[in-house]
Design an enzyme around this catalytic site. Structure first.
Site, short mmCIF file in Angstrom:
data_model
loop_
_atom_site.label_atom_id
_atom_site.label_comp_id
_atom_site.label_asym_id
_atom_site.label_seq_id
_atom_site.Cartn_x
_atom_site.Cartn_y
_atom_site.Cartn_z
N LYS A 48 5.08 1.01 4.03
CA LYS A 48 4.95 0.80 2.58
C LYS A 48 5.81 1.76 1.76
CE LYS A 48 0.39 -1.33 2.73
NZ LYS A 48 -0.98 -1.36 2.18
N GLU B 194 7.31 -1.03 -12.04
CA GLU B 194 6.90 0.27 -12.55
C GLU B 194 5.88 0.93 -11.62
OE1 GLU B 194 5.49 0.06 -16.54
OE2 GLU B 194 7.34 -0.82 -17.33
N ASN C 90 4.07 -3.00 -1.23
CA ASN C 90 3.48 -3.89 -0.22
C ASN C 90 3.83 -5.36 -0.46
OD1 ASN C 90 1.70 -4.39 -2.46
ND2 ASN C 90 0.17 -5.12 -1.01
N GLY D 198 0.68 5.17 2.75
CA GLY D 198 1.05 4.27 1.66
C GLY D 198 -0.13 3.64 0.95
N ALA D 199 -1.16 3.25 1.70
CA ALA D 199 -2.33 2.62 1.08
C ALA D 199 -3.08 3.58 0.18
CB ALA D 199 -3.26 2.07 2.16
N ARG E 160 -3.77 17.31 8.87
CA ARG E 160 -2.94 18.50 8.84
C ARG E 160 -3.13 19.26 7.53
NH1 ARG E 160 0.08 14.22 10.52
NH2 ARG E 160 0.82 14.24 12.68
N TYR F 112 -10.73 -4.43 7.26
CA TYR F 112 -11.54 -5.64 7.15
C TYR F 112 -11.97 -6.17 8.52
CZ TYR F 112 -7.80 -8.58 8.92
OH TYR F 112 -6.87 -9.16 9.74
N GLY G 208 -12.59 -4.03 3.25
CA GLY G 208 -11.32 -4.37 2.62
C GLY G 208 -11.02 -5.85 2.51
#
Length: 245
Positions: free
Chosen positions: A65, A77, A86, A127-128, A149, A207, A228
Site C-alpha cells: 500500500k 489528497e 489501496n 499501510g492499513a 520494534r 475478516y 473487517g
C-alpha cells in the site's frame, strides 16, 4: 474485456476476487473480470501491468500500500496525506491512486463508538494503519501505535510497554496486523487480555476468520467487537465507484 484486480504478495484467500466476481454475476455486469495479481517484486511486474490496456482498475493490499505509490502518475489528497494507496483508477494509461480504506474503516467503525471511547491503541504501523490514523484524527480520538520494534517516534510504543502499562488507558484497540488471519487462527497480538472490560471496543481489520482469537478473547471479557468484513465491502464498492466515475 475490462480487467480489474488485486495486487498483493499472498492472495490465496482474497476477499476481493470473490466479492467482485459475485457482484458482476449478480448485477449482470458484462465484459468485466476481476483477478488476483500475486507479485513478489513490484519493479518487475508493474511495467507489464501498465502495458496492458485492458486493465482499468486495481486494488492494493499487504504489503504494497505504500510501495505502490512510486508507480502512480497522480495521487488523491488522501493518498498524498497518509502515504498509503489501496485503489488505482487507470484512464488513458495514467494511474491515479486513491485510498478507500479510509471511508471503509470510518463507516464500519463509527456505529459502535460510545462517548467514553476516548483513546485508541492501533496495533501495527503498516499501510492499513495509516487509514485508521486518518479517521481517528478526523474524529478527534487520541491514539498511540504499537510496534514490535522500539521507535524514536513519540506516538509509537512496544507490546512490552503495553504489558507494563496495561490497557486501562485505552478504550479502543484496533488490530491492523495480519496476526490471526486464516489459516494461522491460533495467533493474536500479545496483549494483557485479562484487563479487558465492557468499556472496551476491539476492532479487527481481519475478516477471515469472522471472529479472530483477538476478538474472541475481547468478547469473552465483555468488550464490544467488530471485524473487517463491513469495511472491506464498503471500500470495494467505493473502488467500483472510482473506477466508473
Amino acid at each position: 474485456m475490462n480487467i480489474y484486480g488485486l495486487i498483493g504478495r499472498s492472495l490465496g484467500h482474497s476477499f476481493s476476487e470473490k466479492y467482485f466476481s459475485e457482484k458482476f454475476r449478480r448485477e449482470n455486469i458484462q465484459d468485466c473480470v476481476y483477478q488476483n495479481f500475486e507479485i513478489k517484486e513490484l519493479t518487475e511486474t508493474i511495467p507489464l501491468l501498465k502495458s496492458d490496456s485492458r486493465i482499468k482498475g486495481l486494488n492494493i493490499t499487504i504489503p504494497y500500500k505504500t510501495d505502490i505509490i512510486s508507480f502512480l502518475d497522480e495521487k488523491s489528497e488522501e493518498v498524498a496525506s497518509i502515504n498509503a494507496c489501496n485503489c488505482i483508477k487507470i484512464s488513458k494509461g495514467k494511474w491515479k491512486g486513491f485510498n478507500t480504506d479510509i471511508i471503509g474503516f470510518e463507516k464500519s467503525f463509527m456505529p459502535h463508538l460510545k462517548s467514553f471511547h476516548k483513546r485508541a491503541l492501533i496495533l501495527g504501523t503498516g499501510g492499513a494503519s495509516k487509514a485508521v490514523e486518518f479517521v481517528l484524527q478526523k474524529l478527534n480520538i487520541d491514539y498511540l501505535q504499537a510496534s514490535r520494534r522500539r521507535s524514536d517516534e513519540k506516538n509509537i510504543i512496544t507490546y512490552e510497554d503495553i504489558a507494563e502499562k496495561g490497557l486501562k488507558n485505552f478504550q479502543i484497540v484496533i488490530n491492523t496486523t495480519p496476526l490471526g488471519t486464516f489459516p494461522k487462527v491460533d495467533e493474536c497480538p500479545p496483549l494483557p487480555y485479562e484487563q479487558i472490560t465492557n468499556q472496551h471496543y476491539f476492532f479487527d481489520l481481519i475478516y477471515n476468520p469472522a471472529k479472530t482469537l483477538f476478538l474472541s478473547l475481547a468478547e469473552n471479557n465483555g468488550a464490544t467487537i467488530e471485524n473487517g468484513a463491513k469495511m472491506l465491502e464498503i471500500q470495494a464498492e467505493e473502488s467500483w465507484k472510482i473506477w466508473n466515475a
